[in-house]
Design a protein around this motif. Structure first.
Motif, PDB file in Angstrom:
ATOM      1  N   SER A  11     -28.708  36.981  87.834  1.00  0.00           N
ATOM      2  CA  SER A  11     -29.320  36.007  88.678  1.00  0.00           C
ATOM      3  C   SER A  11     -28.743  36.691  90.206  1.00  0.00           C
ATOM      4  O   SER A  11     -29.370  36.820  91.232  1.00  0.00           O
ATOM      5  N   PHE A  12     -27.481  37.045  90.379  1.00  0.00           N
ATOM      6  CA  PHE A  12     -26.957  37.743  91.458  1.00  0.00           C
ATOM      7  C   PHE A  12     -27.541  38.969  92.127  1.00  0.00           C
ATOM      8  O   PHE A  12     -27.932  39.051  93.182  1.00  0.00           O
ATOM      9  N   ARG A  13     -27.617  39.990  90.924  1.00  0.00           N
ATOM     10  CA  ARG A  13     -28.329  41.172  91.248  1.00  0.00           C
ATOM     11  C   ARG A  13     -29.947  40.833  91.834  1.00  0.00           C
ATOM     12  O   ARG A  13     -30.435  41.419  92.534  1.00  0.00           O
ATOM     13  N   ALA A  14     -30.549  39.948  91.266  1.00  0.00           N
ATOM     14  CA  ALA A  14     -31.866  39.574  91.596  1.00  0.00           C
ATOM     15  C   ALA A  14     -31.831  39.257  93.196  1.00  0.00           C
ATOM     16  O   ALA A  14     -32.795  39.588  93.584  1.00  0.00           O
ATOM     17  N   GLU A  15     -30.921  38.446  93.286  1.00  0.00           N
ATOM     18  CA  GLU A  15     -30.886  37.843  94.800  1.00  0.00           C
ATOM     19  C   GLU A  15     -30.522  38.754  95.908  1.00  0.00           C
ATOM     20  O   GLU A  15     -31.006  39.266  96.813  1.00  0.00           O
ATOM     21  N   MET A  16     -29.724  39.814  95.289  1.00  0.00           N
ATOM     22  CA  MET A  16     -29.254  40.877  96.048  1.00  0.00           C
ATOM     23  C   MET A  16     -30.447  42.041  96.170  1.00  0.00           C
ATOM     24  O   MET A  16     -30.509  42.426  97.258  1.00  0.00           O
ATOM     25  N   PHE A  19     -32.190  40.591  99.107  1.00  0.00           N
ATOM     26  CA  PHE A  19     -31.281  40.281 100.280  1.00  0.00           C
ATOM     27  C   PHE A  19     -30.778  41.805 101.027  1.00  0.00           C
ATOM     28  O   PHE A  19     -30.739  41.744 102.211  1.00  0.00           O
ATOM     29  N   ILE A  20     -30.593  42.660 100.094  1.00  0.00           N
ATOM     30  CA  ILE A  20     -29.922  43.901 100.653  1.00  0.00           C
ATOM     31  C   ILE A  20     -31.193  44.726 101.796  1.00  0.00           C
ATOM     32  O   ILE A  20     -30.556  45.146 102.798  1.00  0.00           O
ATOM     33  N   GLY A  27     -33.373  45.876 109.234  1.00  0.00           N
ATOM     34  CA  GLY A  27     -32.239  45.843 110.500  1.00  0.00           C
ATOM     35  C   GLY A  27     -31.949  44.458 110.875  1.00  0.00           C
ATOM     36  O   GLY A  27     -31.303  44.355 112.021  1.00  0.00           O
ATOM     37  N   THR A  28     -31.976  43.540 109.863  1.00  0.00           N
ATOM     38  CA  THR A  28     -31.426  42.026 110.286  1.00  0.00           C
ATOM     39  C   THR A  28     -30.202  41.750 109.892  1.00  0.00           C
ATOM     40  O   THR A  28     -29.490  42.214 108.707  1.00  0.00           O
ATOM     41  N   PRO A  29     -29.043  41.400 111.040  1.00  0.00           N
ATOM     42  CA  PRO A  29     -28.016  41.124 110.668  1.00  0.00           C
ATOM     43  C   PRO A  29     -27.915  40.034 109.877  1.00  0.00           C
ATOM     44  O   PRO A  29     -28.480  38.829 109.867  1.00  0.00           O
ATOM     45  N   LEU A  30     -27.150  39.952 108.654  1.00  0.00           N
ATOM     46  CA  LEU A  30     -27.011  39.134 107.599  1.00  0.00           C
ATOM     47  C   LEU A  30     -25.405  38.866 107.232  1.00  0.00           C
ATOM     48  O   LEU A  30     -24.631  39.434 107.433  1.00  0.00           O
ATOM     49  N   LEU A  98     -24.670  45.948 108.849  1.00  0.00           N
ATOM     50  CA  LEU A  98     -25.250  44.701 109.268  1.00  0.00           C
ATOM     51  C   LEU A  98     -25.177  43.675 108.414  1.00  0.00           C
ATOM     52  O   LEU A  98     -25.594  42.454 108.694  1.00  0.00           O
ATOM     53  N   LEU A  99     -24.840  43.843 107.128  1.00  0.00           N
ATOM     54  CA  LEU A  99     -24.439  42.920 106.108  1.00  0.00           C
ATOM     55  C   LEU A  99     -23.062  42.564 106.110  1.00  0.00           C
ATOM     56  O   LEU A  99     -22.100  43.249 105.725  1.00  0.00           O
TER      57      LEU A  99
END
Length: 153
Positions: A11-16, A19-20, A27-30, A98-99
């Motif tokens: 689940s974590f890897r799917a979200e990342m 997200f990444i 180029g979005t700061p997160l 940026l992350l």
């Protein structure tokens, strides 16, 4: 990430995976906010360690996924001169800048010391802020202030 029953490394890897690229390509700061109760599986904290150290989670993207993912960065990388050897190096540098990762960990948790010692980026790539307690306003403002400070400095 969601802290739901059955939340796993998969689940974590799917979200990342979604997200990444927002940081590395768009180029979005997160700010990724993780609490120790979300780090049930040690392999999740190992992924966070890799993300902090290298700007990537090993094996997150298949080789055939990377080419179309990174294609929009070619022109921007060319404008940077010869600072980066590969498009992937440029991507990971953008992710690292940026992350931002905010880890909320309880030092009285029995796994705290072990997790920190076995994941060196928690020491080398993080600033530790020791707090006795957090107000709701402080928890809401920390990620916002950290990202804005990094953007405008």
């Amino acid at each position: 990430p969601a802290a739901v029953r059955g939340y796993s490394l998969k689940s974590f890897r799917a979200e990342m995976k979604s997200f990444i690229p927002r940081a590395g390509v768009q180029g979005t700061p997160l700010c990724l906010l993780l609490e120790d109760h979300q780090l049930r599986d040690d392999s999740i904290i190992e992924c966070v360690n890799s993300l902090l150290a290298a700007g990537d989670i090993p094996g997150l993207f298949e080789l055939q996924e990377l080419e179309p993912l990174l294609a929009p960065l070619k022109e921007e990388m060319g404008q940077c001169g010869f600072r980066y050897r590969t498009l992937f190096d440029f991507f990971t540098a953008r992710v690292r800048s940026l992350l931002h990762v905010a880890l909320l960990m309880n030092p009285s948790n029995p796994t705290f010391v072990h997790r920190c010692e076995s994941n060196p980026a928690l020491y080398t790539r993080c600033s530790m802020i020791w707090q006795a307690g957090w107000s709701q306003a402080a928890m809401e403002s920390l990620p916002r202030e950290t990202v804005f400070r990094e953007i405008y400095e």
